[in-house]
Design an enzyme around this catalytic site. Structure first.
Site, short mmCIF file in Angstrom:
data_model
loop_
_atom_site.label_atom_id
_atom_site.label_comp_id
_atom_site.label_asym_id
_atom_site.label_seq_id
_atom_site.Cartn_x
_atom_site.Cartn_y
_atom_site.Cartn_z
N VAL A 20 -42.18 48.11 60.84
CA VAL A 20 -43.44 47.75 60.94
C VAL A 20 -43.82 46.34 61.53
O VAL A 20 -44.45 46.12 62.46
CB VAL A 20 -44.21 47.66 59.49
CG1 VAL A 20 -45.62 47.18 59.57
CG2 VAL A 20 -44.26 49.28 59.06
N ASP A 38 -37.35 37.14 58.76
CA ASP A 38 -36.66 37.92 58.26
C ASP A 38 -35.54 37.50 57.45
O ASP A 38 -34.81 36.46 57.80
CB ASP A 38 -36.19 39.12 59.20
CG ASP A 38 -35.89 40.60 58.24
OD1 ASP A 38 -36.80 41.58 58.37
OD2 ASP A 38 -35.06 40.51 57.31
N ARG A 43 -30.14 40.75 61.23
CA ARG A 43 -31.36 41.11 61.99
C ARG A 43 -31.82 40.28 62.83
O ARG A 43 -32.21 40.46 64.20
CB ARG A 43 -32.38 41.76 60.93
CG ARG A 43 -33.56 41.96 61.50
CD ARG A 43 -33.34 43.35 62.18
NE ARG A 43 -34.74 43.93 62.60
CZ ARG A 43 -35.22 44.86 63.54
NH1 ARG A 43 -34.00 45.18 64.30
NH2 ARG A 43 -36.10 45.25 63.69
N THR A 91 -42.10 48.72 50.41
CA THR A 91 -42.40 48.89 49.11
C THR A 91 -41.89 50.03 48.63
O THR A 91 -42.41 51.14 48.71
CB THR A 91 -44.24 48.92 48.98
OG1 THR A 91 -44.51 49.56 49.91
CG2 THR A 91 -44.20 47.48 49.15
N CYS A 266 -42.67 56.56 53.47
CA CYS A 266 -44.21 56.75 53.37
C CYS A 266 -44.63 57.86 52.55
O CYS A 266 -44.95 57.62 51.24
CB CYS A 266 -45.00 56.79 54.70
SG CYS A 266 -44.72 55.09 55.57
N ARG A 337 -34.06 56.08 55.55
CA ARG A 337 -34.32 55.58 54.16
C ARG A 337 -35.15 56.94 53.66
O ARG A 337 -35.93 57.49 54.27
CB ARG A 337 -35.54 54.66 54.31
CG ARG A 337 -34.81 53.48 54.94
CD ARG A 337 -36.00 52.28 54.87
NE ARG A 337 -36.89 52.39 56.26
CZ ARG A 337 -38.12 51.89 56.36
NH1 ARG A 337 -38.49 51.01 55.78
NH2 ARG A 337 -38.63 52.02 57.51
#
Length: 425
Positions: A20, A38, A43, A91, A266, A337
């Site tokens: 995102v 980050d 990364r 989250t 999600c 994920r």
């Protein structure tokens, strides 16, 4: 001075450079001074070398962001002079399926330590209604010593990124915006309007925007659960679910949902944020949780169907070899994920089968670290007793897979020719 003129003078910090945050930072860098922050040093090093392992940006786009002057950093001091902070951290849920706000809380602490008067903090991470003002704001106040809606302000603009989707990219998806006051709401809307070509929708409050986001994926989850249940019923009736959906889909208002594994960060997670808040206020949600239970168990159902098909062909299950094609949570995307393919794999192993996994998109080290599964770098289907096509990667379209007396083929994604498979959802 007009709002948009004021906003153009702002310096923006994006906290969280994943699926995102990075595309958002890239989009903002075309018009604003941007710092991408980050906590993962590896990364940051990759991005500064022009590499995005999520594949959301190609090398030319990462280079474009760098050429635009974006600073990729893990040093907090580098965001201290920013005036707008946008939080795009994950989250997730914990092992008990409860919201895990740890990344959000840490990001809020980080911002609180550098927050100044008149700064705006905008959250994009999916949360339950009320989380921004009830959970994040107190942390911002604690670490900054400033007063909410007097010295600093907040906004909410839920992310709608679809990982791996090169058509519906960040600027081409209509954006919901909200602010902690009407004036701030307009400023937040102007900020996003300056880069979102698809337009914006300004919600009347942060809570409304939070609720809108969390029901988007909850709605999809419930609809997929419905067709997954239909698939189970039709399988018992000896009816092909895809044939039924194709026939029903001829009606103009039939919703085109398909059965399948429901994972990712999600759809497989967000409903638990809404149900958590519902229980907190004394309501026990029934439909949402029923859908979650069904979808969470569909991988086990698939594995059992595969084993039954193998038994029907006279195969010995103990020690048999099964090839699973794909382990990412969706097609043509490296994101592993919360993939529910793992449920299929684990259940097959419970039956005593030897499971190999092949996925040209997934990172071998990530899969090993997360699931302790080594990926095959090449495959020969003749070496297996069963093949489960779990993810519809484009590379699998060219594989020659045909069921036979010695091979069971199960197609979760229904992309193979029906005459060459033994079963599908």
């Amino acid at each position: 001075m007009k709002n948009n003129e004021i906003m153009e003078k702002q310096k923006i910090a994006i906290l969280g450079l994943g699926y995102v945050g990075l595309p958002l930072a890239h989009a903002f860098s075309k018009k604003y001074e941007v710092v991408g922050f980050d906590i993962a040093k590896e990364r940051i090093n990759e991005l500064n070398n022009g590499i995005d392992r999520t594949l959301e940006l190609d090398k030319s786009q990462v280079k474009e962001a760098l050429d635009n002057g974006i600073l990729f950093t893990n040093v907090v001091d580098n965001i201290a002079d920013c005036t707008i902070f946008i939080v795009t951290v994950p989250t997730p849920i914990d092992k008990f399926k409860r919201p895990d706000l740890t990344p959000l809380l840490r990001a809020s602490e980080t911002i609180g330590k550098v927050l100044k008067r008149e700064d705006i903090v905008i959250y994009e991470s999916t949360v339950y209604p009320g989380a921004t003002e009830e959970v994040c704001v107190p942390i911002l106040e604690k670490y900054s010593g400033l007063k909410f809606n007097e010295n600093f302000y907040c906004g909410y603009s839920p992310e709608r990124i679809n990982p791996g989707d090169k058509e519906h990219t960040v600027t081409k998806i209509l954006k919901v915006t909200a602010g902690s006051t009407p004036e701030i709401g307009k400023k937040v809307d102007d900020l996003y309007s300056s880069i979102i070509t698809a337009g914006t929708h300004m919600a009347p409050s942060i809570k409304v925007a939070e609720a809108a986001k969390v029901i988007e994926n909850s709605q999809r989850d419930v609809n997929i659960a419905f067709v997954n249940e239909l698939a189970i019923i039709f399988n018992k009736l000896g009816i092909d679910t895809q044939d039924v959906l194709e026939a029903a889909g001829t009606k103009w208002n039939f919703l085109p949902f398909k059965p399948g594994l429901v994972g990712g960060h999600c759809i497989g997670v967000d409903p638990y944020y809404l149900t958590h808040k519902a229980k907190e206020i004394g309501y026990n949600p029934e439909i949402i949780l029923a859908g979650r239970r069904l979808n969470d168990n569909i991988g086990i159902y698939v594995a059992n169907q595969v084993v039954k098909l193998m038994v029907n062909k006279g195969q010995k299950i103990e020690g048999s070899k099964v090839l699973v094609l794909g382990i990412t949570f969706k097609e043509n995307c490296p994101d592993i994920r919360n993939t529910r393919v793992i449920d299929v794999i684990r259940e097959l192993k419970e039956f005593g089968t030897i499971v190999d996994v092949y996925d040209p998109w997934a990172d071998e080290d990530e899969v090993k670290a997360e699931y302790n599964i080594p990926l095959k770098d090449k495959i020969d289907i003749k070496n297996y007793d069963a093949v489960v096509l779990a993810v519809a990667h484009k590379e699998f379209n060219t594989l020659s897979i045909k069921a036979s007396n010695n091979l069971v083929v199960y197609d979760i994604k229904s992309i193979l020719d029906k005459q060459f498979i033994d079963g599908r959802l």
